[in-house]
Design a protein around this motif. Structure first.
Motif, short mmCIF file in Angstrom:
data_model
loop_
_atom_site.label_atom_id
_atom_site.label_comp_id
_atom_site.label_asym_id
_atom_site.label_seq_id
_atom_site.Cartn_x
_atom_site.Cartn_y
_atom_site.Cartn_z
N ASP A 10 -84.91 -32.86 -26.54
CA ASP A 10 -84.82 -31.41 -26.35
C ASP A 10 -83.60 -30.89 -27.10
OD1 ASP A 10 -87.08 -31.21 -24.80
OD2 ASP A 10 -86.01 -31.01 -22.90
N LYS A 11 -83.69 -29.64 -27.52
CA LYS A 11 -82.63 -29.03 -28.33
C LYS A 11 -81.68 -28.22 -27.45
CE LYS A 11 -82.22 -26.42 -32.63
NZ LYS A 11 -83.02 -25.66 -33.62
N ILE A 12 -80.39 -28.46 -27.64
CA ILE A 12 -79.34 -27.78 -26.87
C ILE A 12 -78.42 -27.05 -27.85
CG2 ILE A 12 -77.39 -28.06 -25.30
CD1 ILE A 12 -78.74 -30.64 -24.30
N TYR A 13 -78.19 -25.79 -27.58
CA TYR A 13 -77.29 -24.96 -28.39
C TYR A 13 -75.87 -25.07 -27.83
CZ TYR A 13 -75.17 -20.90 -30.58
OH TYR A 13 -74.34 -20.08 -31.29
N LEU A 14 -74.88 -25.17 -28.71
CA LEU A 14 -73.48 -25.20 -28.28
C LEU A 14 -72.88 -23.81 -28.35
CD1 LEU A 14 -72.13 -28.35 -30.16
CD2 LEU A 14 -72.92 -28.19 -27.79
N ALA A 15 -72.24 -23.38 -27.28
CA ALA A 15 -71.57 -22.07 -27.24
C ALA A 15 -70.15 -22.27 -26.76
CB ALA A 15 -72.32 -21.12 -26.31
N GLY A 16 -69.23 -21.55 -27.36
CA GLY A 16 -67.84 -21.66 -26.93
C GLY A 16 -66.95 -20.81 -27.79
N PRO A 17 -65.67 -20.81 -27.46
CA PRO A 17 -64.73 -19.99 -28.21
C PRO A 17 -64.49 -20.55 -29.61
CG PRO A 17 -63.55 -21.35 -26.64
CD PRO A 17 -65.02 -21.56 -26.39
N MET A 18 -64.41 -19.64 -30.57
CA MET A 18 -64.07 -20.01 -31.95
C MET A 18 -62.90 -19.18 -32.44
SD MET A 18 -67.64 -20.45 -33.98
CE MET A 18 -68.78 -21.74 -33.65
N TYR A 41 -80.22 -35.95 -27.16
CA TYR A 41 -80.61 -34.55 -27.38
C TYR A 41 -80.39 -34.15 -28.83
CZ TYR A 41 -80.37 -34.56 -22.32
OH TYR A 41 -80.56 -34.88 -21.00
N SER A 42 -81.19 -33.21 -29.27
CA SER A 42 -80.97 -32.55 -30.55
C SER A 42 -79.98 -31.43 -30.29
CB SER A 42 -82.31 -32.00 -31.05
OG SER A 42 -82.13 -31.24 -32.21
N VAL A 43 -79.04 -31.21 -31.19
CA VAL A 43 -77.98 -30.24 -30.93
C VAL A 43 -77.91 -29.20 -32.04
CG1 VAL A 43 -75.51 -29.94 -30.49
CG2 VAL A 43 -76.67 -32.02 -29.70
N ALA A 44 -77.86 -27.93 -31.63
CA ALA A 44 -77.65 -26.82 -32.57
C ALA A 44 -76.18 -26.44 -32.49
CB ALA A 44 -78.55 -25.64 -32.20
N ASN A 45 -75.43 -26.84 -33.50
CA ASN A 45 -73.99 -26.59 -33.55
C ASN A 45 -73.75 -25.41 -34.49
OD1 ASN A 45 -71.23 -26.61 -34.10
ND2 ASN A 45 -71.10 -28.83 -34.18
N PRO A 46 -73.23 -24.28 -33.99
CA PRO A 46 -73.04 -23.12 -34.85
C PRO A 46 -72.09 -23.36 -36.02
CG PRO A 46 -72.00 -22.77 -32.71
CD PRO A 46 -72.81 -24.03 -32.62
N SER A 63 -76.97 -16.92 -34.26
CA SER A 63 -76.80 -17.71 -33.04
C SER A 63 -77.89 -17.38 -32.03
CB SER A 63 -75.42 -17.46 -32.42
OG SER A 63 -74.42 -17.94 -33.27
N LEU A 64 -78.16 -16.10 -31.85
CA LEU A 64 -79.20 -15.69 -30.89
C LEU A 64 -80.57 -16.20 -31.33
CD1 LEU A 64 -78.01 -12.07 -30.06
CD2 LEU A 64 -77.61 -14.18 -28.76
N PHE A 65 -80.82 -16.20 -32.63
CA PHE A 65 -82.06 -16.76 -33.17
C PHE A 65 -82.15 -18.25 -32.85
CE2 PHE A 65 -84.40 -18.82 -36.62
CZ PHE A 65 -85.62 -18.18 -36.51
N GLN A 66 -81.04 -18.96 -33.02
CA GLN A 66 -81.01 -20.40 -32.72
C GLN A 66 -81.25 -20.67 -31.24
OE1 GLN A 66 -80.59 -23.20 -34.65
NE2 GLN A 66 -80.70 -21.94 -36.49
N ILE A 67 -80.66 -19.85 -30.38
CA ILE A 67 -80.82 -20.04 -28.93
C ILE A 67 -82.29 -19.96 -28.53
CG2 ILE A 67 -80.35 -18.98 -26.66
CD1 ILE A 67 -77.52 -18.35 -27.76
N GLN A 68 -83.04 -19.08 -29.18
CA GLN A 68 -84.46 -18.94 -28.86
C GLN A 68 -85.23 -20.25 -28.98
OE1 GLN A 68 -86.31 -15.86 -31.16
NE2 GLN A 68 -84.88 -14.30 -30.47
N SER A 69 -84.81 -21.09 -29.94
CA SER A 69 -85.55 -22.34 -30.18
C SER A 69 -85.03 -23.51 -29.36
CB SER A 69 -85.51 -22.69 -31.67
OG SER A 69 -84.20 -23.06 -32.05
N CYS A 70 -84.04 -23.26 -28.52
CA CYS A 70 -83.44 -24.34 -27.71
C CYS A 70 -83.94 -24.28 -26.27
CB CYS A 70 -81.92 -24.22 -27.73
SG CYS A 70 -81.20 -24.52 -29.35
N GLN A 71 -83.91 -25.43 -25.62
CA GLN A 71 -84.27 -25.48 -24.20
C GLN A 71 -83.07 -25.17 -23.31
OE1 GLN A 71 -85.42 -27.98 -26.45
NE2 GLN A 71 -87.31 -26.80 -26.47
N ALA A 72 -81.86 -25.38 -23.84
CA ALA A 72 -80.66 -25.21 -23.02
C ALA A 72 -79.50 -24.75 -23.90
CB ALA A 72 -80.29 -26.53 -22.34
N VAL A 73 -78.47 -24.23 -23.24
CA VAL A 73 -77.22 -23.87 -23.91
C VAL A 73 -76.09 -24.56 -23.15
CG1 VAL A 73 -75.68 -22.02 -24.64
CG2 VAL A 73 -78.16 -21.66 -24.67
#
Length: 107
Positions: A10-18, A41-46, A63-73
């Protein structure tokens, strides 16, 4: 989403402060990516799809587009102090994504 489990692959998006972080917090994102990838897990790293030559708004849209294709954040420590990550949180919540928080996981 309640009572939903993630499966290997499953794909997980990473979110955090940059912004305002040394190296745009690259090390924390890379460590989180490795942690999740080691668990299958597959990871979407911004950091890998973001474009420093584009505007902040363009990167947030991506980022919002990427989140749509992920199962989790997966939210890194300090996400609640980042305007971008707070937006990603609201979007993920409204999309019904599984929300995961780094401080709940032992590394």
């Amino acid at each position: 989403m309640s009572n939903v489990e993630l499966n290997k692959g499953d794909k997980i998006y990473l979110a955090g402060p940059m912004s305002g972080k040394e190296g745009l917090n690259f090390l924390a994102f890379t460590q989180a990516e490795r942690y999740l990838a080691e668990r299958g897990y597959s990871v979407a790293n911004p950091h890998k799809f973001g474009d420093k030559t584009k505007s902040r708004q363009c990167n947030i849209a991506q980022s919002l587009f990427q989140i749509q294709s992920c199962q989790a954040v997966y939210f890194l420590r300090g996400w609640e102090h980042s305007d971008g990550a707070k937006l990603e949180f609201e979007a993920a919540r409204k999309m019904g994504k599984i929300l995961m928080f780094e401080h709940f996981f032992d590394k």
